[in-house]
Design a protein around this motif. Sequence first.
Motif, mmCIF file in Angstrom:
data_model
loop_
_atom_site.group_PDB
_atom_site.id
_atom_site.type_symbol
_atom_site.label_atom_id
_atom_site.label_comp_id
_atom_site.label_asym_id
_atom_site.label_seq_id
_atom_site.Cartn_x
_atom_site.Cartn_y
_atom_site.Cartn_z
ATOM 1 N N SER A 28 41.264 88.634 -4.633
ATOM 2 C CA SER A 28 42.451 88.024 -4.009
ATOM 3 C C SER A 28 43.430 89.073 -3.482
ATOM 4 O O SER A 28 44.299 88.766 -2.663
ATOM 5 C CB SER A 28 43.169 87.115 -5.011
ATOM 6 O OG SER A 28 43.631 87.868 -6.126
ATOM 7 N N GLN A 29 43.291 90.322 -3.906
ATOM 8 C CA GLN A 29 44.178 91.402 -3.475
ATOM 9 C C GLN A 29 43.567 92.302 -2.400
ATOM 10 O O GLN A 29 44.195 93.266 -1.970
ATOM 11 C CB GLN A 29 44.588 92.256 -4.677
ATOM 12 C CG GLN A 29 45.352 91.488 -5.724
ATOM 13 C CD GLN A 29 46.667 90.964 -5.185
ATOM 14 O OE1 GLN A 29 47.437 91.702 -4.598
ATOM 15 N NE2 GLN A 29 46.919 89.681 -5.377
ATOM 16 N N TRP A 30 42.321 92.027 -1.968
ATOM 17 C CA TRP A 30 41.721 92.814 -0.909
ATOM 18 C C TRP A 30 42.512 92.585 0.371
ATOM 19 O O TRP A 30 43.131 91.544 0.563
ATOM 20 C CB TRP A 30 40.251 92.446 -0.724
ATOM 21 C CG TRP A 30 39.377 92.861 -1.876
ATOM 22 C CD1 TRP A 30 39.756 93.114 -3.157
ATOM 23 C CD2 TRP A 30 37.972 93.046 -1.842
ATOM 24 N NE1 TRP A 30 38.675 93.458 -3.929
ATOM 25 C CE2 TRP A 30 37.556 93.421 -3.148
ATOM 26 C CE3 TRP A 30 37.014 92.930 -0.854
ATOM 27 C CZ2 TRP A 30 36.239 93.693 -3.469
ATOM 28 C CZ3 TRP A 30 35.693 93.196 -1.176
ATOM 29 C CH2 TRP A 30 35.317 93.575 -2.466
ATOM 30 N N GLY A 31 42.501 93.567 1.277
ATOM 31 C CA GLY A 31 43.338 93.472 2.468
ATOM 32 C C GLY A 31 42.599 93.763 3.757
ATOM 33 O O GLY A 31 41.385 93.993 3.778
ATOM 34 N N THR A 32 43.367 93.787 4.840
ATOM 35 C CA THR A 32 42.796 94.040 6.165
ATOM 36 C C THR A 32 43.380 95.276 6.841
ATOM 37 O O THR A 32 42.932 95.644 7.916
ATOM 38 C CB THR A 32 43.000 92.818 7.086
ATOM 39 O OG1 THR A 32 44.399 92.517 7.165
ATOM 40 C CG2 THR A 32 42.247 91.611 6.564
ATOM 41 N N GLU A 33 44.365 95.926 6.236
ATOM 42 C CA GLU A 33 44.925 97.165 6.788
ATOM 43 C C GLU A 33 45.154 98.163 5.670
ATOM 44 O O GLU A 33 45.704 97.821 4.623
ATOM 45 C CB GLU A 33 46.261 96.907 7.494
ATOM 46 C CG GLU A 33 46.127 96.166 8.792
ATOM 47 C CD GLU A 33 47.433 96.140 9.574
ATOM 48 O OE1 GLU A 33 48.285 97.035 9.389
ATOM 49 O OE2 GLU A 33 47.591 95.212 10.371
ATOM 50 N N THR B 211 32.071 91.587 9.112
ATOM 51 C CA THR B 211 33.445 92.110 9.097
ATOM 52 C C THR B 211 33.554 93.238 10.113
ATOM 53 O O THR B 211 32.853 94.241 10.016
ATOM 54 C CB THR B 211 33.830 92.613 7.695
ATOM 55 O OG1 THR B 211 33.725 91.521 6.768
ATOM 56 C CG2 THR B 211 35.236 93.166 7.677
ATOM 57 N N ASN B 212 34.419 93.055 11.103
ATOM 58 C CA ASN B 212 34.646 94.073 12.138
ATOM 59 C C ASN B 212 35.749 95.009 11.671
ATOM 60 O O ASN B 212 36.841 94.563 11.308
ATOM 61 C CB ASN B 212 35.024 93.416 13.462
ATOM 62 C CG ASN B 212 33.892 92.566 13.984
ATOM 63 O OD1 ASN B 212 32.776 93.045 14.161
ATOM 64 N ND2 ASN B 212 34.161 91.290 14.215
ATOM 65 N N VAL B 213 35.453 96.314 11.702
ATOM 66 C CA VAL B 213 36.381 97.317 11.189
ATOM 67 C C VAL B 213 36.656 98.343 12.267
ATOM 68 O O VAL B 213 35.741 98.857 12.913
ATOM 69 C CB VAL B 213 35.783 98.025 9.942
ATOM 70 C CG1 VAL B 213 36.779 99.025 9.370
ATOM 71 C CG2 VAL B 213 35.358 97.016 8.889
ATOM 72 N N GLN B 214 37.932 98.650 12.462
ATOM 73 C CA GLN B 214 38.363 99.705 13.369
ATOM 74 C C GLN B 214 38.918 100.827 12.509
ATOM 75 O O GLN B 214 39.769 100.589 11.643
ATOM 76 C CB GLN B 214 39.441 99.181 14.322
ATOM 77 C CG GLN B 214 39.752 100.091 15.468
ATOM 78 C CD GLN B 214 38.670 100.096 16.535
ATOM 79 O OE1 GLN B 214 37.952 99.131 16.707
ATOM 80 N NE2 GLN B 214 38.562 101.193 17.243
ATOM 81 N N ILE B 215 38.422 102.054 12.725
ATOM 82 C CA ILE B 215 38.837 103.215 11.935
ATOM 83 C C ILE B 215 39.494 104.219 12.885
ATOM 84 O O ILE B 215 38.871 104.678 13.839
ATOM 85 C CB ILE B 215 37.634 103.863 11.225
ATOM 86 C CG1 ILE B 215 36.951 102.834 10.327
ATOM 87 C CG2 ILE B 215 38.079 105.089 10.431
ATOM 88 C CD1 ILE B 215 35.595 103.275 9.813
ATOM 89 N N ILE C 244 33.010 99.687 13.489
ATOM 90 C CA ILE C 244 31.788 99.387 12.757
ATOM 91 C C ILE C 244 31.824 97.927 12.339
ATOM 92 O O ILE C 244 32.881 97.298 12.366
ATOM 93 C CB ILE C 244 31.604 100.284 11.513
ATOM 94 C CG1 ILE C 244 32.774 100.103 10.536
ATOM 95 C CG2 ILE C 244 31.422 101.741 11.892
ATOM 96 C CD1 ILE C 244 32.548 100.756 9.190
ATOM 97 N N GLN C 245 30.672 97.413 11.966
ATOM 98 C CA GLN C 245 30.600 96.066 11.402
ATOM 99 C C GLN C 245 29.911 96.163 10.047
ATOM 100 O O GLN C 245 28.869 96.806 9.925
ATOM 101 C CB GLN C 245 29.846 95.121 12.327
ATOM 102 C CG GLN C 245 29.942 93.676 11.866
ATOM 103 C CD GLN C 245 29.289 92.714 12.829
ATOM 104 O OE1 GLN C 245 28.062 92.635 12.856
ATOM 105 N NE2 GLN C 245 30.100 92.030 13.619
ATOM 106 N N ALA D 29 40.779 95.657 9.739
ATOM 107 C CA ALA D 29 39.608 94.786 9.742
ATOM 108 C C ALA D 29 40.028 93.347 10.026
ATOM 109 O O ALA D 29 41.181 92.974 9.809
ATOM 110 C CB ALA D 29 38.894 94.865 8.400
ATOM 111 N N ASP D 30 39.058 92.550 10.485
ATOM 112 C CA ASP D 30 39.358 91.140 10.751
ATOM 113 C C ASP D 30 39.090 90.239 9.551
ATOM 114 O O ASP D 30 39.410 89.056 9.577
ATOM 115 C CB ASP D 30 38.597 90.645 11.984
ATOM 116 C CG ASP D 30 37.086 90.669 11.809
ATOM 117 O OD1 ASP D 30 36.588 91.267 10.839
ATOM 118 O OD2 ASP D 30 36.394 90.085 12.669
#
Length: 116
Positions: free
Chosen positions: A26-31, A54-58, A67-68, A89-90
Amino acid sequence: MGTRAGIPNREGTSQDFLVEQVIPVSQWGTEFYLSKLVNTISNYAHITALEDGTNVQIYVGNTSSSIQLDRGKTQTIQLKNANEVIIKADKPLICYDYITTAAENNICTTVGFEEE
């Protein structure tokens, strides 16, 4: 119970203190905003996806990559020359650091820490 763990490295084995923490989903994030730790030359960030696709921009400095990741898959990012890393990430991710030993980072010798 011991207070140090034997961690193999290129010079033998370091006796380092290990810390581990499990963060609830529940605490995972997207930024995530990361920076290289002081006095280290080889530490890493790991990101693990919660969901498939999950699409990730680094962003590392002025460069970026995409990456996905699928559920449970992990990508490792070396922070060797990066003063700043931004991860977006999205879908939810967990991001955690892996810091190599003092010997690996050349901040100690066989007799103790190097003077700065």
